[in-house]
Design an enzyme around this catalytic site. Structure first.
Site, mmCIF file in Angstrom:
data_model
loop_
_atom_site.group_PDB
_atom_site.id
_atom_site.type_symbol
_atom_site.label_atom_id
_atom_site.label_comp_id
_atom_site.label_asym_id
_atom_site.label_seq_id
_atom_site.Cartn_x
_atom_site.Cartn_y
_atom_site.Cartn_z
ATOM 1 N N ASP A 1 15.640 -56.111 42.184
ATOM 2 C CA ASP A 1 15.849 -56.249 43.635
ATOM 3 C C ASP A 1 17.006 -55.388 44.142
ATOM 4 O O ASP A 1 17.292 -55.378 45.343
ATOM 5 C CB ASP A 1 16.123 -57.719 43.982
ATOM 6 C CG ASP A 1 14.881 -58.580 43.754
ATOM 7 O OD1 ASP A 1 13.759 -58.047 43.821
ATOM 8 O OD2 ASP A 1 15.044 -59.789 43.498
ATOM 9 N N ARG B 1 15.925 -56.803 52.153
ATOM 10 C CA ARG B 1 16.827 -55.959 51.354
ATOM 11 C C ARG B 1 16.865 -54.517 51.866
ATOM 12 O O ARG B 1 17.874 -53.826 51.700
ATOM 13 C CB ARG B 1 16.449 -56.014 49.881
ATOM 14 C CG ARG B 1 16.571 -57.429 49.302
ATOM 15 C CD ARG B 1 16.683 -57.441 47.799
ATOM 16 N NE ARG B 1 16.209 -58.700 47.249
ATOM 17 C CZ ARG B 1 16.923 -59.835 47.235
ATOM 18 N NH1 ARG B 1 18.143 -59.868 47.722
ATOM 19 N NH2 ARG B 1 16.401 -60.939 46.722
ATOM 20 N N GLY C 1 7.757 -64.544 48.381
ATOM 21 C CA GLY C 1 6.909 -64.285 47.218
ATOM 22 C C GLY C 1 7.198 -65.263 46.089
ATOM 23 O O GLY C 1 6.282 -65.827 45.478
ATOM 24 N N SER D 1 7.522 -59.797 34.786
ATOM 25 C CA SER D 1 7.664 -60.539 36.041
ATOM 26 C C SER D 1 8.015 -61.984 35.762
ATOM 27 O O SER D 1 7.248 -62.720 35.144
ATOM 28 C CB SER D 1 6.358 -60.469 36.841
ATOM 29 O OG SER D 1 6.335 -61.496 37.814
ATOM 30 N N ARG E 1 0.836 -58.897 49.590
ATOM 31 C CA ARG E 1 1.300 -58.844 48.198
ATOM 32 C C ARG E 1 0.230 -59.316 47.223
ATOM 33 O O ARG E 1 -0.511 -60.253 47.497
ATOM 34 C CB ARG E 1 2.595 -59.667 48.068
ATOM 35 C CG ARG E 1 3.642 -59.091 49.007
ATOM 36 C CD ARG E 1 4.962 -59.748 48.840
ATOM 37 N NE ARG E 1 5.563 -59.437 47.558
ATOM 38 C CZ ARG E 1 6.724 -59.906 47.153
ATOM 39 N NH1 ARG E 1 7.402 -60.727 47.931
ATOM 40 N NH2 ARG E 1 7.203 -59.576 45.986
ATOM 41 N N GLN F 1 8.101 -64.138 37.970
ATOM 42 C CA GLN F 1 7.226 -64.974 38.798
ATOM 43 C C GLN F 1 5.948 -65.329 38.048
ATOM 44 O O GLN F 1 5.492 -66.472 38.104
ATOM 45 C CB GLN F 1 6.920 -64.264 40.119
ATOM 46 C CG GLN F 1 8.181 -64.089 40.967
ATOM 47 C CD GLN F 1 7.935 -63.382 42.276
ATOM 48 O OE1 GLN F 1 6.829 -62.912 42.549
ATOM 49 N NE2 GLN F 1 8.973 -63.285 43.093
ATOM 50 N N LYS G 1 18.992 -67.199 45.066
ATOM 51 C CA LYS G 1 17.678 -67.540 45.619
ATOM 52 C C LYS G 1 16.726 -68.017 44.528
ATOM 53 O O LYS G 1 16.022 -69.018 44.699
ATOM 54 C CB LYS G 1 17.111 -66.309 46.342
ATOM 55 C CG LYS G 1 15.758 -66.546 47.003
ATOM 56 C CD LYS G 1 15.572 -65.662 48.232
ATOM 57 C CE LYS G 1 15.236 -64.239 47.874
ATOM 58 N NZ LYS G 1 13.826 -64.067 47.473
HETATM 59 C C1 S3P Z 1 12.043 -63.425 41.161
HETATM 60 C C2 S3P Z 1 11.457 -62.477 40.369
HETATM 61 C C3 S3P Z 1 11.334 -61.054 40.753
HETATM 62 C C4 S3P Z 1 12.210 -60.703 41.950
HETATM 63 C C5 S3P Z 1 12.170 -61.751 43.017
HETATM 64 C C6 S3P Z 1 12.630 -63.087 42.466
HETATM 65 C C7 S3P Z 1 12.114 -64.819 40.677
HETATM 66 O O1 S3P Z 1 9.982 -60.781 41.055
HETATM 67 O O2 S3P Z 1 11.838 -59.462 42.505
HETATM 68 O O3 S3P Z 1 12.990 -61.405 44.111
HETATM 69 O O4 S3P Z 1 12.886 -65.625 41.231
HETATM 70 O O5 S3P Z 1 11.386 -65.146 39.724
HETATM 71 P P1 S3P Z 1 8.915 -60.399 39.890
HETATM 72 O O6 S3P Z 1 8.809 -61.553 39.006
HETATM 73 O O7 S3P Z 1 7.633 -60.137 40.615
HETATM 74 O O8 S3P Z 1 9.464 -59.172 39.254
#
Ligand code: S3P
Length: 447
Positions: free
Chosen positions: A329, A404, A102, A176, A130, A178, A29
């Site tokens: 995750d 999940r 997210g 993170s 969130r 993200q 993903k």
């Molecule tokens: C992800 C980062 C993670 C993870 C999410 C996917 C990504 O989140 O939990 O399912 O693809 O960058 P965080 O960056 O908030 O930890």
């Protein structure tokens, strides 16, 4: 119709033995989202093979279209993106609705923040809960303006991107990928270098893919577990082919199912074993799991392996907080494995689980209780009191719009004495749309 607009659809898993077969779970993903986004930011044709065709990624594809890209499916898992290039975004006419996603929403906030366009981001009831300030704070420092936001920095929110993006050096407040990725993606349209420092290394797919598209990215160690990532702004990205490996976060479900369902013997093909994603494998091996890594090789710039998993006894372990980013995750399904182990499993430093698609700390503890398994939450730690193999089951896990949580408790029900029910399986389509048929094909009784 999108998953979150559908009526809830409960599912029940019943005790199943001898799960067996050879399967490949869908594409990763994280990598799928990034392929769409870098395709948008590249002039010319990007091709993606093995894309995860789950709801979350399809939302990112829709957003890429709304921002000017031509996105087309050419076959199962095969997609073509004709991007507009860095600096070339068009202003979307409608709200960008990210559904449950997210990652898609937060990464795209970075893209928009670095461009002189205005866009509104929204999603389902889970996404609206969130926290987005963690993303918006650095983006405001880079010159973006938050035109409006729901209370506490939540969606729906509107970002007016920077006229001239400011390159910054930013230390992420929590590990993170993200946050790191949003800053780097905004930095693509900034003159000069953008730097992100993280105290604990998070998944590095953005850095890897930026390089794959021709950007200059330097990665150095910072502190004991951290990294310093520097991107040279305003590169000319070159169209690329992205081959998406199988998602280790999806593989985790059949993997744990095969460990706890008696006499199982299963092969999961081509699972990505990037060390920043394989904390679950490390932990399960420490628990005594019978997992063999076959045919380690490289696919699409990532190390992959076929994993052979055989059922067997597990023992409780102590999972250090430093491992959390590499398995963030996977805690719901690790908690399920821990319920069948002998002794306690303590998972440390799980504060980030409270702000995932649901409050996963609370949802896991409640689901375990519904199955007759004791657990304790001590500050940020979850302690699962293992049963040594006999779990009663017979309850319903509340999934709170969290894919999940749904998959973890369905896996649990394959080895409990009485069936386990989940109140809603629709969200599984966000990340693993083929979960139920694939599991049934292995011999799992899920209906
Ligand atoms: C992800 C980062 C993670 C993870 C999410 C996917 C990504 O989140 O939990 O399912 O693809 O960058 P965080 O960056 O908030 O930890």
């Amino acid at each position: 119709m999108s998953a979150h607009a559908q009526a809830p659809a409960p599912l029940t898993a019943r005790r199943s033995e001898k799960l067996s077969g050879r399967i490949r779970v869908p594409g990763d993903k994280s990598i799928s989202h990034r392929a769409m986004i870098l395709g948008l930011l590249t002039v010319g044709e990007t091709r993606v093979e093995g894309l995860l065709e789950g709801e979350d990624v399809l939302r990112t594809a829709d957003a890429a279209r709304a921002l000017g890209a031509m996105v087309e499916r050419t076959g199962p898992g095969s997609w073509r993106v004709r991007g507009v290039g860095i600096g070339g975004l068009v202003e979307p006419r409608d709200v960008l609705d990210f559904g449950n996603a997210g990652t898609g929403s937060r990464l795209m906030m970075g893209v928009v923040a670095g461009h002189p366009v205005t866009a509104t981001f929204d999603g389902d009831a889970s996404l609206r809960k969130r926290p987005m300030r963690r993303i918006l704070d650095p983006l405001v420092r880079m010159g973006a303006e938050i035109v409006s936001e729901a209370e506490g920095g939540r969606c729906p929110l509107t970002i007016r991107g920077a006229r001239e993006t400011i390159p910054i050096t930013y230390e992420t407040p929590v590990p993170s990928a993200q946050i790191k990725s949003a800053v780097l993606l905004a930095g693509l349209n900034a003159p000069g270098t953008t730097t992100v420092i993280e105290r604990e290394a998070s998944r590095d797919h953005t850095e890897r893919m930026l390089r794959h598209f021709g950007a200059e990215v330097a990665v150095e160690p910072a502190g004991e577990h951290g990294r310093r990532v520097t991107l040279v702004g305003q590169p000319e990205l070159r169209p690329a082919v992205v081959v998406v490996p199988a998602d280790p976060s999806s593989a985790a479900f059949p993997l744990v199912a095969a460990l706890i369902a008696p006499d199982s013997d299963l092969v999961l093909e081509g699972v990505m074993i990037n060390p920043l994603r394989s904390g679950l494998l490390t932990t399960l091996v420490e628990m005594g799991a019978d997992i063999t890594f076959l045919d380690r090789r490289e696919e699409g710039g990532e190390e992959v392996a076929d994993l052979r998993i055989r059922a067997g006894a597990l023992r409780g372990v102590d999972v250090p907080a430093a491992r959390a980013p590499s398995m963030i995750d996977e805690y719901p399904v690790l908690a399920v494995a821990a319920a069948f182990a002998s002794g306690d499993t303590r998972m440390r430093g799980l504060h980030e689980l409270r702000v995932k698609e649901s409050d996963r700390l609370a949802a896991v503890a409640a689901g375990l209780a519904a199955a007759g398994v004791d657990s304790t939450i001590e500050a940020d730690d979850l302690i699962v009191h293992g049963t040594g193999g006999r779990v009663r089951g017979g309850g319903t896990a509340a999934t709170h719009l969290d894919h999940r949580i749904a998959m973890a408790f369905l896996v649990m029900g394959l080895a409990t004495e009485k069936p386990m029910k989940v109140d809603d399986g629709t969200m599984i389509a966000t990340s693993f749309p083929t979960f139920v048929p694939l599991m049934r094909g292995l011999g799992a009784d899920i209906a």
